[in-house]
Design a protein around this motif. Structure first.
Motif, PDB file in Angstrom:
ATOM      1  N   CYS A  10     -36.902  13.700  12.863  1.00 37.32           N
ATOM      2  CA  CYS A  10     -36.159  12.494  12.275  1.00 37.32           C
ATOM      3  C   CYS A  10     -37.543  10.863  11.881  1.00 37.32           C
ATOM      4  O   CYS A  10     -37.706  11.076  13.000  1.00 37.32           O
ATOM      5  N   SER A  11     -37.540  11.016  10.524  1.00 34.87           N
ATOM      6  CA  SER A  11     -38.916  10.422  10.549  1.00 34.87           C
ATOM      7  C   SER A  11     -38.311   9.245   9.755  1.00 34.87           C
ATOM      8  O   SER A  11     -37.213   9.117   8.773  1.00 34.87           O
ATOM      9  N   ASP A  12     -38.890   8.227  10.194  1.00 38.14           N
ATOM     10  CA  ASP A  12     -38.917   6.598   9.400  1.00 38.14           C
ATOM     11  C   ASP A  12     -39.869   6.389   8.392  1.00 38.14           C
ATOM     12  O   ASP A  12     -40.250   7.900   8.439  1.00 38.14           O
ATOM     13  N   LEU A  13     -39.282   5.879   7.725  1.00 43.71           N
ATOM     14  CA  LEU A  13     -39.736   6.069   6.155  1.00 43.71           C
ATOM     15  C   LEU A  13     -41.114   4.460   5.890  1.00 43.71           C
ATOM     16  O   LEU A  13     -42.492   5.754   5.593  1.00 43.71           O
ATOM     17  N   ASP A  14     -40.927   3.545   6.052  1.00 39.17           N
ATOM     18  CA  ASP A  14     -41.957   2.356   5.114  1.00 39.17           C
ATOM     19  C   ASP A  14     -42.488   2.286   7.196  1.00 39.17           C
ATOM     20  O   ASP A  14     -42.509   2.230   7.884  1.00 39.17           O
ATOM     21  N   GLY A  15     -44.221   2.917   5.967  1.00 41.11           N
ATOM     22  CA  GLY A  15     -45.639   2.301   7.849  1.00 41.11           C
ATOM     23  C   GLY A  15     -45.064   3.497   8.676  1.00 41.11           C
ATOM     24  O   GLY A  15     -45.702   3.822   9.095  1.00 41.11           O
ATOM     25  N   THR A  16     -44.638   4.979   8.179  1.00 35.26           N
ATOM     26  CA  THR A  16     -44.461   6.144   9.218  1.00 35.26           C
ATOM     27  C   THR A  16     -44.829   6.944   7.780  1.00 35.26           C
ATOM     28  O   THR A  16     -45.458   7.758   8.126  1.00 35.26           O
ATOM     29  N   LEU A  17     -43.482   7.061   7.178  1.00 34.91           N
ATOM     30  CA  LEU A  17     -43.621   8.503   6.297  1.00 34.91           C
ATOM     31  C   LEU A  17     -44.775   8.392   5.188  1.00 34.91           C
ATOM     32  O   LEU A  17     -45.387   8.679   4.427  1.00 34.91           O
ATOM     33  N   ARG A  18     -44.352   7.215   4.424  1.00 39.24           N
ATOM     34  CA  ARG A  18     -45.327   5.759   3.338  1.00 39.24           C
ATOM     35  C   ARG A  18     -46.359   5.266   4.329  1.00 39.24           C
ATOM     36  O   ARG A  18     -46.338   5.140   4.595  1.00 39.24           O
ATOM     37  N   ASN A  19     -47.467   5.929   2.846  1.00 36.75           N
ATOM     38  CA  ASN A  19     -48.872   5.026   3.588  1.00 36.75           C
ATOM     39  C   ASN A  19     -48.928   3.962   2.808  1.00 36.75           C
ATOM     40  O   ASN A  19     -48.269   2.768   2.966  1.00 36.75           O
ATOM     41  N   SER A  20     -50.398   3.036   3.755  1.00 35.94           N
ATOM     42  CA  SER A  20     -49.651   1.695   2.842  1.00 35.94           C
ATOM     43  C   SER A  20     -49.990   1.280   1.123  1.00 35.94           C
ATOM     44  O   SER A  20     -49.997   0.437   1.549  1.00 35.94           O
ATOM     45  N   ASN A  21     -49.596   1.768   0.932  1.00 40.64           N
ATOM     46  CA  ASN A  21     -49.852   1.840  -0.247  1.00 40.64           C
ATOM     47  C   ASN A  21     -47.952   2.026  -0.815  1.00 40.64           C
ATOM     48  O   ASN A  21     -47.882   2.407  -1.950  1.00 40.64           O
ATOM     49  N   ALA A  22     -47.480   2.246   0.431  1.00 42.52           N
ATOM     50  CA  ALA A  22     -46.155   2.985  -0.164  1.00 42.52           C
ATOM     51  C   ALA A  22     -45.975   3.755  -0.821  1.00 42.52           C
ATOM     52  O   ALA A  22     -44.604   3.963  -1.623  1.00 42.52           O
ATOM     53  N   LEU A  23     -46.684   5.323  -0.570  1.00 46.86           N
ATOM     54  CA  LEU A  23     -46.949   6.357  -1.603  1.00 46.86           C
ATOM     55  C   LEU A  23     -46.526   7.573  -0.282  1.00 46.86           C
ATOM     56  O   LEU A  23     -47.144   7.176   1.293  1.00 46.86           O
ATOM     57  N   ILE A  24     -45.418   8.197  -0.563  1.00 46.49           N
ATOM     58  CA  ILE A  24     -45.057   9.182   0.233  1.00 46.49           C
ATOM     59  C   ILE A  24     -46.663  10.727  -0.177  1.00 46.49           C
ATOM     60  O   ILE A  24     -46.624  10.800  -1.719  1.00 46.49           O
ATOM     61  N   SER A  25     -47.726  10.832   0.915  1.00 53.54           N
ATOM     62  CA  SER A  25     -48.413  12.057   0.111  1.00 53.54           C
ATOM     63  C   SER A  25     -47.830  12.997  -0.327  1.00 53.54           C
ATOM     64  O   SER A  25     -47.077  13.962   0.169  1.00 53.54           O
ATOM     65  N   ASP A  26     -49.084  13.470  -0.981  1.00 55.71           N
ATOM     66  CA  ASP A  26     -48.507  15.227  -1.221  1.00 55.71           C
ATOM     67  C   ASP A  26     -48.853  15.876  -0.005  1.00 55.71           C
ATOM     68  O   ASP A  26     -47.503  16.744   0.218  1.00 55.71           O
ATOM     69  N   GLU A  27     -49.281  15.820   1.047  1.00 57.10           N
ATOM     70  CA  GLU A  27     -49.768  16.101   1.756  1.00 57.10           C
ATOM     71  C   GLU A  27     -48.371  16.310   2.806  1.00 57.10           C
ATOM     72  O   GLU A  27     -47.966  17.327   2.971  1.00 57.10           O
ATOM     73  N   ASN A  28     -48.284  15.106   2.818  1.00 53.55           N
ATOM     74  CA  ASN A  28     -46.928  15.251   3.415  1.00 53.55           C
ATOM     75  C   ASN A  28     -45.699  15.553   2.917  1.00 53.55           C
ATOM     76  O   ASN A  28     -45.210  16.409   3.724  1.00 53.55           O
ATOM     77  N   ILE A  29     -45.521  16.007   2.050  1.00 49.34           N
ATOM     78  CA  ILE A  29     -44.869  16.659   1.072  1.00 49.34           C
ATOM     79  C   ILE A  29     -44.580  18.016   1.187  1.00 49.34           C
ATOM     80  O   ILE A  29     -43.332  18.722   1.521  1.00 49.34           O
ATOM     81  N   LYS A  30     -45.739  18.037   1.073  1.00 50.06           N
ATOM     82  CA  LYS A  30     -46.115  19.951   1.347  1.00 50.06           C
ATOM     83  C   LYS A  30     -45.589  20.454   2.552  1.00 50.06           C
ATOM     84  O   LYS A  30     -45.082  21.475   2.445  1.00 50.06           O
ATOM     85  N   ALA A  31     -46.490  19.577   3.476  1.00 52.21           N
ATOM     86  CA  ALA A  31     -45.955  20.068   5.162  1.00 52.21           C
ATOM     87  C   ALA A  31     -44.055  19.840   5.176  1.00 52.21           C
ATOM     88  O   ALA A  31     -43.712  20.637   5.810  1.00 52.21           O
ATOM     89  N   ILE A  32     -43.481  18.746   5.002  1.00 54.87           N
ATOM     90  CA  ILE A  32     -42.019  18.852   4.680  1.00 54.87           C
ATOM     91  C   ILE A  32     -41.907  20.369   3.903  1.00 54.87           C
ATOM     92  O   ILE A  32     -40.341  20.607   4.632  1.00 54.87           O
ATOM     93  N   ASN A  33     -41.377  20.114   3.223  1.00 49.91           N
ATOM     94  CA  ASN A  33     -41.164  21.715   1.630  1.00 49.91           C
ATOM     95  C   ASN A  33     -41.662  22.925   2.923  1.00 49.91           C
ATOM     96  O   ASN A  33     -40.714  23.242   3.135  1.00 49.91           O
ATOM     97  N   TYR A  34     -42.633  22.962   3.189  1.00 52.05           N
ATOM     98  CA  TYR A  34     -42.680  24.214   4.033  1.00 52.05           C
ATOM     99  C   TYR A  34     -41.947  23.997   5.920  1.00 52.05           C
ATOM    100  O   TYR A  34     -41.495  25.807   6.019  1.00 52.05           O
ATOM    101  N   PHE A  35     -41.731  22.951   6.499  1.00 57.23           N
ATOM    102  CA  PHE A  35     -40.939  22.830   7.294  1.00 57.23           C
ATOM    103  C   PHE A  35     -38.972  23.488   6.996  1.00 57.23           C
ATOM    104  O   PHE A  35     -38.638  24.539   7.647  1.00 57.23           O
ATOM    105  N   LYS A  36     -38.931  22.978   5.913  1.00 58.91           N
ATOM    106  CA  LYS A  36     -37.429  23.117   5.975  1.00 58.91           C
ATOM    107  C   LYS A  36     -37.852  24.580   4.969  1.00 58.91           C
ATOM    108  O   LYS A  36     -36.894  25.690   5.314  1.00 58.91           O
TER     109      LYS A  36
END
Length: 253
Positions: A10-36
């Protein structure tokens, strides 16, 4: 069977999953997809409403279980396209809240009222409508603590939960509308066979879910109170914190 079976992140979104530019990094998305793909369940616990799940898809992110929304006032099931849990505010002191806004207008820049029936302000509240939460945005983070303490002194009784969700953001909800309460519902009612719940956040409104987690993380950019509540402090939201947590979770299997 996958290596992450019966593990929920369970992840918070803003300030946690999103970076300082309010983006979800490709690294995070790739890792989440791998996890799922390997059996894990991933969701967000966010202050945003459930319609935001569709916007996330445009960014390449999909949760694969229920979504905690409105800071714990509702749980949304994307697979069914409906809310499976709602918890509304006590409206008996709504006029008092309206008066509070008028009396503290010098410190407030914006008020957002979240209801099951859309409306613009207190005067437009339709008959029969229910309130999820009210968000107060201060004109400066210098005012936030003072405004929050005023709210707590007036409304912080057994009926309300008052929290900060970003430096200029204060929210008032029902006392049971917390991310932690929703994590508890997910564990006890929706996914009763979970082996492990991992939660990660950065701000005061995340503390309740960190306390309900089996393993909890604060991102490096989190406020001190969140770091104190968490089991571990991981990298900042600018260094793909969720990807790092998934990597560490795999290493511990």
């Amino acid at each position: 069977m996958g290596k992450f079976d019966k593990i929920l992140i369970c992840s918070d979104l803003d300030g946690t999953l999103r970076n300082s530019n309010a983006l979800i990094s490709d690294e995070n998305i790739k890792a989440i997809n791998y996890f799922k793909e390997n059996g894990g369940l991933f969701t967000l616990c966010t202050g945003r409403n459930h319609q935001y799940a569709e916007d996330l898809k445009k960014e390449g992110l999909e949760v694969n279980t229920v979504l905690v929304t409105l800071n714990g006032a509702a749980i949304y099931d994307p697979s069914k396209g409906k809310l499976v849990y709602e918890n509304f505010m006590d409206k008996t002191r709504l006029n008092d809240i309206k008066n509070f806004v008028c009396q503290n207008s010098d410190f407030l820049s914006e008020i957002t009222i979240h209801s099951d029936i859309p409306y613009k302000d207190f005067s437009d509240l339709p008959n029969g409508s229910n309130l999820y939460k009210i968000v107060f945005k201060t004109k400066s983070s210098d005012y936030t603590h003072m405004v929050k303490e005023k709210l707590k002194n007036i409304f912080g009784d057994e009926n309300y939960f008052i929290t900060t969700s970003w430096p200029e953001g204060i929210e008032i909800l029902d006392k049971k509308s917390t991310k932690g309460e929703c994590v508890k519902i997910i564990r006890n009612q929706i996914h009763k066979d979970l082996k492990k719940i991992i939660c990660v956040g950065d701000y005061e409104n995340d503390i309740s879910m960190l306390l309900e987690a089996d393993i909890s993380y604060a991102v490096e950019n989190a406020i001190p109170e969140v770091k104190k509540a968490a089991d571990y402090v991981t990298v900042s939201n600018d260094k793909h914190a969720v990807a790092r947590i998934i990597e560490e979770t795999e290493q511990k299997l």
